[in-house]
Design a protein around this motif. Sequence first.
Motif, PDB file in Angstrom:
ATOM      1  N   LEU A 102      -6.551  47.373  39.063  1.00  0.00           N
ATOM      2  CA  LEU A 102      -6.995  48.424  39.795  1.00  0.00           C
ATOM      3  C   LEU A 102      -6.546  48.219  41.275  1.00  0.00           C
ATOM      4  O   LEU A 102      -6.089  49.073  41.758  1.00  0.00           O
ATOM      5  N   ASP A 103      -6.692  47.072  41.588  1.00  0.00           N
ATOM      6  CA  ASP A 103      -6.022  46.805  43.222  1.00  0.00           C
ATOM      7  C   ASP A 103      -4.631  47.107  43.249  1.00  0.00           C
ATOM      8  O   ASP A 103      -4.309  47.585  44.317  1.00  0.00           O
ATOM      9  N   ASP A 145      -3.945  50.727  43.237  1.00  0.00           N
ATOM     10  CA  ASP A 145      -4.415  51.439  44.678  1.00  0.00           C
ATOM     11  C   ASP A 145      -3.418  51.031  45.734  1.00  0.00           C
ATOM     12  O   ASP A 145      -2.863  51.850  46.417  1.00  0.00           O
ATOM     13  N   LYS A 146      -2.740  50.121  45.473  1.00  0.00           N
ATOM     14  CA  LYS A 146      -1.885  49.636  46.525  1.00  0.00           C
ATOM     15  C   LYS A 146      -0.605  50.479  46.712  1.00  0.00           C
ATOM     16  O   LYS A 146      -0.224  50.632  47.516  1.00  0.00           O
ATOM     17  N   ASN A 163      -0.586  53.386  45.284  1.00  0.00           N
ATOM     18  CA  ASN A 163      -1.145  54.844  45.128  1.00  0.00           C
ATOM     19  C   ASN A 163      -0.757  55.532  43.771  1.00  0.00           C
ATOM     20  O   ASN A 163      -0.087  56.581  43.655  1.00  0.00           O
ATOM     21  N   LYS A 171      -1.924  56.364  39.780  1.00  0.00           N
ATOM     22  CA  LYS A 171      -3.046  56.588  38.829  1.00  0.00           C
ATOM     23  C   LYS A 171      -2.490  56.168  37.584  1.00  0.00           C
ATOM     24  O   LYS A 171      -1.478  56.608  37.180  1.00  0.00           O
ATOM     25  N   GLU A 202     -15.487  51.897  37.140  1.00  0.00           N
ATOM     26  CA  GLU A 202     -14.739  51.885  38.638  1.00  0.00           C
ATOM     27  C   GLU A 202     -13.118  52.406  38.390  1.00  0.00           C
ATOM     28  O   GLU A 202     -12.555  52.832  39.171  1.00  0.00           O
ATOM     29  N   GLU A 203     -12.832  52.342  37.196  1.00  0.00           N
ATOM     30  CA  GLU A 203     -11.437  52.985  36.686  1.00  0.00           C
ATOM     31  C   GLU A 203     -11.647  54.566  36.845  1.00  0.00           C
ATOM     32  O   GLU A 203     -10.873  55.078  37.692  1.00  0.00           O
ATOM     33  N   LYS A 242     -14.108  55.795  38.946  1.00  0.00           N
ATOM     34  CA  LYS A 242     -14.268  56.217  40.451  1.00  0.00           C
ATOM     35  C   LYS A 242     -13.051  55.981  41.320  1.00  0.00           C
ATOM     36  O   LYS A 242     -12.896  56.779  42.334  1.00  0.00           O
ATOM     37  N   ARG A 243     -12.067  55.414  40.850  1.00  0.00           N
ATOM     38  CA  ARG A 243     -10.744  55.426  41.383  1.00  0.00           C
ATOM     39  C   ARG A 243      -9.859  56.327  41.245  1.00  0.00           C
ATOM     40  O   ARG A 243      -8.494  56.152  41.444  1.00  0.00           O
ATOM     41  N   GLY A 244     -10.376  57.237  40.158  1.00  0.00           N
ATOM     42  CA  GLY A 244      -9.542  58.329  39.803  1.00  0.00           C
ATOM     43  C   GLY A 244      -8.414  58.333  38.556  1.00  0.00           C
ATOM     44  O   GLY A 244      -7.538  59.035  38.473  1.00  0.00           O
ATOM     45  N   HIS A 245      -8.525  57.432  37.873  1.00  0.00           N
ATOM     46  CA  HIS A 245      -7.826  57.080  36.744  1.00  0.00           C
ATOM     47  C   HIS A 245      -8.272  57.851  35.558  1.00  0.00           C
ATOM     48  O   HIS A 245      -9.699  58.121  35.445  1.00  0.00           O
TER      49      HIS A 245
END
Length: 169
Positions: A2-3, A6-7, A9, A11, A33-34, A36-39
Amino acid sequence: VLDILDKYNVKATFFVLGSSIDKSDEAKEILKEEVKRGHAIANHTYGHDYSYLYPGRVMNVKNILSDLEKSQNAMKAVLGKDFSTRVIRFPGGYYNVDWNALNKDAEGTKKNAEQLVQCAKESVKALGPDADSVVLLMHDTYGKEETVKALPQIIEYLQSQGFEFRSIK
């Protein structure tokens, strides 16, 4: 994973096993968390059990539907009763239907990150110069640490080839 996503950008679409969700509170938190982070979250059956889903190497529709529903219920128990996904992938899948490229992290002998990157590049190149989309199969489960190490290089390679990243919803 996930990190790293994110790095860059990026999905992704996570094809989730219901049994994995039910194994631990950590798995439940990762699923949350997946989202929440937009996946995107997709259904990969409950147990990935070939003998149950494909007894005698023949698809058992009743068992598959039951397993998909059980997995959906596991996701809803964590993500809320309104969660749903229309995207599924059967265990084993079908090359060129469910994906058209792969890093071979579940194929043959165990590979290191460099080998996984090379396999992904070869798989994408095999699609030809006019390929307009790549659905790259990779695994994020325990024992796939080399896949995590390969991920940044694979993302950078795809970006260098002009591909945009989108999830399957």
